[in-house]
Design a protein around this motif. Structure first.
Motif, mmCIF file in Angstrom:
data_model
loop_
_atom_site.group_PDB
_atom_site.id
_atom_site.type_symbol
_atom_site.label_atom_id
_atom_site.label_comp_id
_atom_site.label_asym_id
_atom_site.label_seq_id
_atom_site.Cartn_x
_atom_site.Cartn_y
_atom_site.Cartn_z
ATOM 1 N N PHE A 26 0.819 -1.206 0.000
ATOM 2 C CA PHE A 26 0.000 0.000 0.000
ATOM 3 C C PHE A 26 0.858 1.264 0.000
ATOM 4 O O PHE A 26 0.475 2.288 -0.549
ATOM 5 C CB PHE A 26 -0.970 -0.003 1.182
ATOM 6 C CG PHE A 26 -0.317 0.084 2.535
ATOM 7 C CD1 PHE A 26 -0.093 1.307 3.145
ATOM 8 C CD2 PHE A 26 0.063 -1.073 3.202
ATOM 9 C CE1 PHE A 26 0.501 1.383 4.383
ATOM 10 C CE2 PHE A 26 0.660 -1.008 4.439
ATOM 11 C CZ PHE A 26 0.880 0.225 5.043
ATOM 12 N N VAL A 27 2.076 1.187 0.592
ATOM 13 C CA VAL A 27 2.973 2.341 0.583
ATOM 14 C C VAL A 27 3.572 2.528 -0.802
ATOM 15 O O VAL A 27 3.653 3.652 -1.326
ATOM 16 C CB VAL A 27 4.087 2.173 1.640
ATOM 17 C CG1 VAL A 27 5.089 3.311 1.545
ATOM 18 C CG2 VAL A 27 3.489 2.118 3.031
ATOM 19 N N VAL A 28 3.983 1.433 -1.427
ATOM 20 C CA VAL A 28 4.531 1.500 -2.788
ATOM 21 C C VAL A 28 3.475 2.013 -3.759
ATOM 22 O O VAL A 28 3.761 2.845 -4.645
ATOM 23 C CB VAL A 28 5.048 0.112 -3.225
ATOM 24 C CG1 VAL A 28 5.505 0.151 -4.678
ATOM 25 C CG2 VAL A 28 6.186 -0.340 -2.324
ATOM 26 N N ALA A 29 2.238 1.546 -3.606
ATOM 27 C CA ALA A 29 1.158 1.990 -4.485
ATOM 28 C C ALA A 29 0.875 3.474 -4.286
ATOM 29 O O ALA A 29 0.618 4.211 -5.253
ATOM 30 C CB ALA A 29 -0.099 1.164 -4.209
ATOM 31 N N SER A 30 0.912 3.942 -3.053
ATOM 32 C CA SER A 30 0.674 5.355 -2.776
ATOM 33 C C SER A 30 1.732 6.221 -3.436
ATOM 34 O O SER A 30 1.428 7.264 -4.018
ATOM 35 C CB SER A 30 0.672 5.588 -1.265
ATOM 36 O OG SER A 30 0.541 6.966 -0.968
ATOM 37 N N ALA A 31 2.998 5.784 -3.360
ATOM 38 C CA ALA A 31 4.071 6.539 -4.009
ATOM 39 C C ALA A 31 3.921 6.524 -5.523
ATOM 40 O O ALA A 31 4.175 7.525 -6.206
ATOM 41 C CB ALA A 31 5.431 5.961 -3.601
ATOM 42 N N ALA A 32 3.484 5.390 -6.070
ATOM 43 C CA ALA A 32 3.304 5.283 -7.522
ATOM 44 C C ALA A 32 2.183 6.198 -8.013
ATOM 45 O O ALA A 32 2.223 6.684 -9.157
ATOM 46 C CB ALA A 32 3.008 3.837 -7.904
ATOM 47 N N LEU A 33 1.204 6.441 -7.169
ATOM 48 C CA LEU A 33 0.091 7.320 -7.544
ATOM 49 C C LEU A 33 0.432 8.792 -7.367
ATOM 50 O O LEU A 33 -0.417 9.654 -7.602
ATOM 51 C CB LEU A 33 -1.146 6.964 -6.723
ATOM 52 C CG LEU A 33 -1.789 5.604 -7.034
ATOM 53 C CD1 LEU A 33 -2.885 5.285 -6.028
ATOM 54 C CD2 LEU A 33 -2.348 5.597 -8.457
ATOM 55 N N GLY A 34 1.650 9.090 -6.906
ATOM 56 C CA GLY A 34 2.094 10.474 -6.821
ATOM 57 C C GLY A 34 1.914 11.133 -5.466
ATOM 58 O O GLY A 34 1.998 12.369 -5.372
ATOM 59 N N ALA A 35 1.662 10.355 -4.411
ATOM 60 C CA ALA A 35 1.501 10.954 -3.079
ATOM 61 C C ALA A 35 2.825 11.552 -2.615
ATOM 62 O O ALA A 35 3.888 10.953 -2.778
ATOM 63 C CB ALA A 35 1.028 9.900 -2.086
ATOM 64 N N GLY B 185 4.636 14.400 2.727
ATOM 65 C CA GLY B 185 3.750 14.773 3.828
ATOM 66 C C GLY B 185 2.533 13.874 3.908
ATOM 67 O O GLY B 185 2.145 13.426 4.994
ATOM 68 N N HIS B 186 1.924 13.606 2.758
ATOM 69 C CA HIS B 186 0.734 12.742 2.721
ATOM 70 C C HIS B 186 1.086 11.329 3.162
ATOM 71 O O HIS B 186 0.358 10.711 3.947
ATOM 72 C CB HIS B 186 0.155 12.724 1.315
ATOM 73 C CG HIS B 186 -1.010 11.790 1.154
ATOM 74 N ND1 HIS B 186 -2.307 12.174 1.462
ATOM 75 C CD2 HIS B 186 -1.083 10.475 0.748
ATOM 76 C CE1 HIS B 186 -3.121 11.148 1.246
ATOM 77 N NE2 HIS B 186 -2.402 10.111 0.813
ATOM 78 N N GLN B 187 2.204 10.803 2.648
ATOM 79 C CA GLN B 187 2.588 9.436 2.994
ATOM 80 C C GLN B 187 2.914 9.304 4.482
ATOM 81 O O GLN B 187 2.509 8.332 5.128
ATOM 82 C CB GLN B 187 3.786 9.014 2.159
ATOM 83 C CG GLN B 187 3.445 8.655 0.732
ATOM 84 C CD GLN B 187 4.617 8.000 0.031
ATOM 85 O OE1 GLN B 187 5.711 8.538 -0.019
ATOM 86 N NE2 GLN B 187 4.383 6.818 -0.512
ATOM 87 N N LEU B 188 3.651 10.266 5.020
ATOM 88 C CA LEU B 188 4.017 10.183 6.440
ATOM 89 C C LEU B 188 2.785 10.253 7.327
ATOM 90 O O LEU B 188 2.699 9.543 8.340
ATOM 91 C CB LEU B 188 5.000 11.301 6.796
ATOM 92 C CG LEU B 188 6.391 11.197 6.163
ATOM 93 C CD1 LEU B 188 7.220 12.432 6.493
ATOM 94 C CD2 LEU B 188 7.109 9.944 6.642
#
Length: 305
Positions: free
Chosen positions: A197-206, A209-212
């Protein structure tokens, strides 16, 4: 029928953290003792008023000519529930209950400071990696081996006379207590970086700040809470050690560590002077450890033996 069984399994104590925690009798006992000491600290003036003494007034009438308490058990009686201090005659019950305020305040405040710094350092080091992670890791390693006790004694000697010693103790203990928390959070953050879910979030451009905020911190809260709970008794013990050495909270402010330090020289003639503050310090640190261990097992059943 399958749905009902799934719900039944989800509601069993083995599946619900709160029920697992409540099922752990040692954890519940630890939490009860901690809450009792917090209540004692909050109503310390009321308790000492009920007994009829404060922790600052000298009562030489309770002492004999050699400075020892009159009567049984260091002067224990209806007027002094825990007896009195040798030489000064201060009421020991009032000293102990007011000392709970000092120990718990320093313990909680220093833990909050250490957790804030440790979470910030560990989270950012694990997330950004690279040279920043290397620099932060070296800082953590240096602080782990730093002789902080000698540093505290030196700081206490050169600190301005008007600077509150209690605040100084909180700052020093908290500023030297964050590396272990940072190391744990960094390791957990590195593990989360590989989660789908973290890798997917980064791939979607998050963004960072949003990821943390949305991916990392929500999955770290249980670790942070458990570690903070286990850290509190260590901070209380550190304050007691500093007060025992005479560089902690200054007199006449009641402090368990300083009282224990003074009681050591009287243990042969007045052992109760050491028993009551020592028992209070032991109970509160033991209770925090029991509750912290139970909370860790409840939030992560894999740690159960």
């Amino acid at each position: 029928m399958v749905v009902d069984e799934t719900r039944a399994v989800a509601l069993t104590p083995a599946r619900h953290p709160l029920r697992r925690l409540l099922a752990d009798r040692w954890a519940v006992a630890g939490a009860t003792i901690v809450l009792l000491f917090i209540l004692i600290a909050l109503i310390a003036p009321l308790l000492s008023a009920i007994e009829g003494h404060d922790p600052y007034t000298y009562d030489t009438s309770a002492l004999d000519d050699s400075g020892l308490p009159r009567g049984f058990g260091g002067g224990i009686g209806g007027g002094h529930w825990f007896g009195v201090e040798p030489v000064t005659g201060r009421d020991l019950f009032a000293v102990v209950v007011h000392g709970a305020r000092t120990s718990l305040l320093v313990g909680f405040a220093a833990t909050i400071l250490a957790v804030l710094i440790g979470v910030l350092a560990g989270l950012t080091a694990g997330y950004f990696g690279g040279w920043y992670d290397q620099v932060m890791s070296r800082i953590i390693d240096v602080l782990f081996g730093f002789p902080w006790l000698v540093f505290v004694i030196a700081i206490g000697a050169v600190a301005p006379a008007g600077f509150p010693k209690q605040l100084l103790v909180i700052l020093v203990i908290g500023l030297f207590g964050w590396p272990s928390i940072a190391r744990v959070v960094r390791g957990q953050t590195l593990a989360l970086k590989r989660r789908t879910f973290v890798v997917a979030s980064a791939a979607l451009g998050a963004g960072p700040g949003h990821q943390l905020r949305r991916q990392y911190l929500p999955n770290l809260w249980s670790t942070i809470i458990v570690y903070a709970t286990i850290t509190v008794p260590g901070m209380i013990g550190a304050e007691a050690a500093l007060s025992f050495l005479g560089v902690g909270v200054p007199p006449p402010t009641p402090a368990w560590g300083r009282t224990i330090g003074e009681a050591v020289s009287w243990v042969q003639t007045d052992p109760m002077f050491l028993v009551f503050p020592g028992a209070a310090l032991f109970l509160v640190t033991f209770a925090f450890n029991l509750f912290g261990d139970g909370l860790r097992d409840a939030l992560d059943p894999r740690t159960r033996r």
